[in-house]
Design a protein around this motif. Structure first.
Motif, mmCIF file in Angstrom:
data_model
loop_
_atom_site.group_PDB
_atom_site.id
_atom_site.type_symbol
_atom_site.label_atom_id
_atom_site.label_comp_id
_atom_site.label_asym_id
_atom_site.label_seq_id
_atom_site.Cartn_x
_atom_site.Cartn_y
_atom_site.Cartn_z
ATOM 1 N N ARG A 82 17.072 5.892 9.752
ATOM 2 C CA ARG A 82 15.944 6.232 10.534
ATOM 3 C C ARG A 82 16.038 7.551 11.035
ATOM 4 O O ARG A 82 17.005 8.330 10.989
ATOM 5 N N TYR A 83 14.686 8.258 11.310
ATOM 6 C CA TYR A 83 14.673 9.566 12.086
ATOM 7 C C TYR A 83 15.161 10.595 11.331
ATOM 8 O O TYR A 83 15.767 11.298 11.805
ATOM 9 N N VAL A 84 14.782 10.550 9.803
ATOM 10 C CA VAL A 84 15.251 11.678 9.071
ATOM 11 C C VAL A 84 13.997 12.368 8.650
ATOM 12 O O VAL A 84 12.542 11.702 8.572
ATOM 13 N N ALA A 85 14.108 13.744 8.515
ATOM 14 C CA ALA A 85 12.894 14.605 8.263
ATOM 15 C C ALA A 85 13.208 15.415 6.860
ATOM 16 O O ALA A 85 14.647 15.730 6.693
ATOM 17 N N SER A 86 12.370 15.534 6.174
ATOM 18 C CA SER A 86 12.684 16.099 4.820
ATOM 19 C C SER A 86 11.603 17.136 4.444
ATOM 20 O O SER A 86 10.363 16.477 4.164
ATOM 21 N N PRO A 87 11.726 18.415 3.982
ATOM 22 C CA PRO A 87 10.468 19.137 3.514
ATOM 23 C C PRO A 87 9.942 18.599 2.293
ATOM 24 O O PRO A 87 8.607 18.731 1.847
ATOM 25 N N ASP A 88 10.697 17.772 1.403
ATOM 26 C CA ASP A 88 10.349 17.431 0.005
ATOM 27 C C ASP A 88 9.760 15.966 0.300
ATOM 28 O O ASP A 88 8.260 15.718 0.101
ATOM 29 N N ILE A 89 10.440 14.970 0.964
ATOM 30 C CA ILE A 89 9.811 13.752 1.140
ATOM 31 C C ILE A 89 8.510 13.569 1.771
ATOM 32 O O ILE A 89 7.547 12.856 1.695
ATOM 33 N N ASN A 90 8.581 14.479 3.151
ATOM 34 C CA ASN A 90 7.462 14.615 3.997
ATOM 35 C C ASN A 90 6.257 15.282 3.254
ATOM 36 O O ASN A 90 5.110 15.070 3.599
ATOM 37 N N THR A 91 6.312 16.216 2.478
ATOM 38 C CA THR A 91 5.345 16.755 1.601
ATOM 39 C C THR A 91 4.795 15.626 0.787
ATOM 40 O O THR A 91 3.514 15.364 0.545
ATOM 41 N N GLU A 92 5.867 15.014 0.142
ATOM 42 C CA GLU A 92 5.345 13.733 -0.737
ATOM 43 C C GLU A 92 4.457 12.715 0.120
ATOM 44 O O GLU A 92 3.616 12.080 -0.548
ATOM 45 N N ASP A 93 4.694 12.314 1.351
ATOM 46 C CA ASP A 93 3.983 11.414 2.251
ATOM 47 C C ASP A 93 2.660 11.828 2.056
ATOM 48 O O ASP A 93 1.705 10.928 2.212
ATOM 49 N N PHE A 94 2.312 13.203 2.074
ATOM 50 C CA PHE A 94 0.946 13.352 2.051
ATOM 51 C C PHE A 94 0.165 12.991 0.677
ATOM 52 O O PHE A 94 -0.834 12.702 0.442
ATOM 53 N N CYS A 95 0.907 13.536 -0.403
ATOM 54 C CA CYS A 95 0.398 13.222 -1.504
ATOM 55 C C CYS A 95 0.358 11.669 -1.991
ATOM 56 O O CYS A 95 -0.590 11.173 -2.655
ATOM 57 N N ALA A 96 1.362 10.831 -1.311
ATOM 58 C CA ALA A 96 1.042 9.408 -1.467
ATOM 59 C C ALA A 96 -0.008 8.918 -0.683
ATOM 60 O O ALA A 96 -0.617 7.735 -1.382
ATOM 61 N N ALA A 97 -0.414 9.362 0.263
ATOM 62 C CA ALA A 97 -1.608 9.086 1.033
ATOM 63 C C ALA A 97 -2.790 9.380 0.177
ATOM 64 O O ALA A 97 -3.760 8.511 -0.012
ATOM 65 N N VAL A 98 -2.642 10.591 -0.667
ATOM 66 C CA VAL A 98 -3.761 10.872 -1.450
ATOM 67 C C VAL A 98 -3.938 9.576 -2.657
ATOM 68 O O VAL A 98 -4.945 9.034 -3.155
ATOM 69 N N ASP A 99 -2.565 9.222 -3.177
ATOM 70 C CA ASP A 99 -2.505 8.186 -4.004
ATOM 71 C C ASP A 99 -3.392 6.717 -3.752
ATOM 72 O O ASP A 99 -4.283 6.230 -4.197
ATOM 73 N N TYR A 100 -3.152 6.571 -2.386
ATOM 74 C CA TYR A 100 -3.709 5.308 -1.696
ATOM 75 C C TYR A 100 -5.106 5.563 -1.418
ATOM 76 O O TYR A 100 -5.884 4.557 -2.059
ATOM 77 N N LEU A 101 -5.517 6.684 -1.029
ATOM 78 C CA LEU A 101 -7.063 6.800 -0.894
ATOM 79 C C LEU A 101 -7.794 6.714 -2.101
ATOM 80 O O LEU A 101 -8.756 6.288 -2.334
ATOM 81 N N SER A 102 -7.058 7.220 -3.396
ATOM 82 C CA SER A 102 -7.946 7.521 -4.477
ATOM 83 C C SER A 102 -7.898 5.879 -5.148
ATOM 84 O O SER A 102 -9.013 5.878 -5.982
ATOM 85 N N SER A 103 -7.387 5.161 -4.741
ATOM 86 C CA SER A 103 -7.254 3.954 -5.262
ATOM 87 C C SER A 103 -8.320 2.832 -4.581
ATOM 88 O O SER A 103 -8.749 1.669 -4.893
ATOM 89 N N ARG A 104 -8.958 3.475 -3.486
ATOM 90 C CA ARG A 104 -9.839 2.373 -2.723
ATOM 91 C C ARG A 104 -11.143 2.486 -3.263
ATOM 92 O O ARG A 104 -11.750 3.523 -3.602
ATOM 93 N N ASP A 105 -11.808 1.355 -3.291
ATOM 94 C CA ASP A 105 -13.205 1.145 -3.992
ATOM 95 C C ASP A 105 -14.332 2.146 -2.974
ATOM 96 O O ASP A 105 -15.404 2.304 -3.498
ATOM 97 N N ASP A 106 -13.965 2.052 -1.504
ATOM 98 C CA ASP A 106 -14.915 2.909 -0.572
ATOM 99 C C ASP A 106 -14.648 4.252 -0.583
ATOM 100 O O ASP A 106 -15.316 4.890 0.373
#
Length: 343
Positions: A116-140
């Motif tokens: 817990r409570y780790v920050a990472s320039p790579d993983i946390n940048t990826e978190d935004f890209c993963a959010a785009v993955d999720y939003l892109s998959s929604r029908d709405d």
């Protein structure tokens, strides 16, 4: 009614089981530091990033919306949770017609990830890209009309994500920090020397040894409960947000024990924004005139190229005013920006 478990999130993402998303314990109660709007629908959801970490988010959608909507993923500030500033931004943008999510980054809040409570320039940048993955998959959601918004340290992560993810059509960074720069150089670059960085590396690597020996990761500490009278004004501003009823949240790192001490190591070694000058999509940087961190946005603006890049300075505003001061946060401008570039 908000979903209380990851089961509701699975319904929103029928492919989630293929990736064996972790079942997170999501709270059903409205536990935000801001008032719930009667103009939007609120739902708890989960999604996963490319490293297999399951992230928790609040989804906000305009009531009675139909068809495919433009969408925005929001996160930050650095050390905060989605029940604080990012949720306020997401809900307010949903009132203006956008489908939004405010997510907890990996290893924090209600999101998964160990330790817990780790920050990472790579993983946390990826978190935004993963959010785009999720939003892109929604029908709405219209997958061609997705933007992101980062606050404070996640402003830098958002700009970094825009440099790598061409699906992101518009990026807003509010009161941003470049976390790798401030870690490596200190505030205002006052410790920008090889000797200073070497000393910091020694301290952090000694801490790694201690953590391994003790079997636990020592925390750096959040905002102090009691500040000395000679504390810098910006530290007092942080205290006024994170340690008072205005912004305190029990899951917020800054309100409580802070990050793992050794999180700083990766920011020392992996500079953010290396390719920000190659971003072709639209970027809006917003900063307060009186913010101690203003130089991060000003210098980042100098790296950005193209007539779809902009720096907006808010008169009289300090760093934390852009967390929750509805008279200072330029939501009209933000909505106009997204309306122009998410079309």
């Amino acid at each position: 009614m908000a979903c209380s478990t990851a089961a509701c999130a699975q319904q929103n993402n029928p492919n989630a089981n293929r990736f064996m998303e972790e079942k997170l314990n999501l709270t059903e109660a409205w536990d935000k530091v801001f008032t719930q709007s009667d103009k939007v629908e609120h739902t708890k959801i989960t999604f996963h990033n490319r490293y297999g970490i399951t992230l928790a988010a609040d989804l906000y959608a305009p009531k009675n919306a139909t068809g495919k909507l433009p969408a925005v993923a929001v996160s930050g500030p650095f050390g905060a949770v989605k029940e604080q500033a990012s949720g306020l931004y997401a809900q307010t943008l949903a009132e203006r017609g956008f489908l939004t999510i405010a997510f907890d980054p990996s290893f924090t809040g209600e999101s998964g990830g160990q330790p817990r409570y780790v920050a990472s320039p790579d993983i946390n940048t990826e978190d935004f890209c993963a959010a785009v993955d999720y939003l892109s998959s929604r029908d709405d959601v219209d997958p061609g009309r997705i933007g992101i918004l980062g606050i404070c340290g996640w402003g830098g992560m958002a700009v970094n994500a825009a440099a790598v993810d061409t699906r992101i059509k518009a990026t807003v960074a509010a009161t941003m920090y470049d976390m790798s720069r401030v870690t490596a150089n200190g505030y205002f670059d006052a410790a920008d020397s090889a000797d200073a960085r070497h000393e910091l590396r020694q301290q952090l690597n000694e801490q790694r040894t201690e953590d391994y020996r003790n079997g636990v990761y020592a925390l750096a500490g959040g905002v102090a409960d009691t500040l000395p009278a000679d504390a810098p004004q910006f530290v007092k501003d942080y205290h006024a947000y994170y340690k008072t009823k205005r912004g305190y949240h029990p899951r917020s790192l800054n309100s409580n024990g802070g990050w793992n001490k050794t999180s700083s190591l990766s920011f020392l070694n992996m500079p953010l924004l290396a390719y920000s000058g190659e971003i072709r999509s639209a970027v809006l940087l917003i900063h307060g005139e009186k913010a101690h961190s203003r130089y991060f946005s000003e210098d980042t603006r100098k790296k950005l190229k193209g007539d779809n890049k902009e720096l907006l300075i808010i008169p009289g505003a300090n760093h934390t005013d852009l967390y929750d001061n509805m008279e200072k946060i330029p939501f009209d401008k933000i909505a106009e920006f997204y309306g122009k570039y998410l079309r």
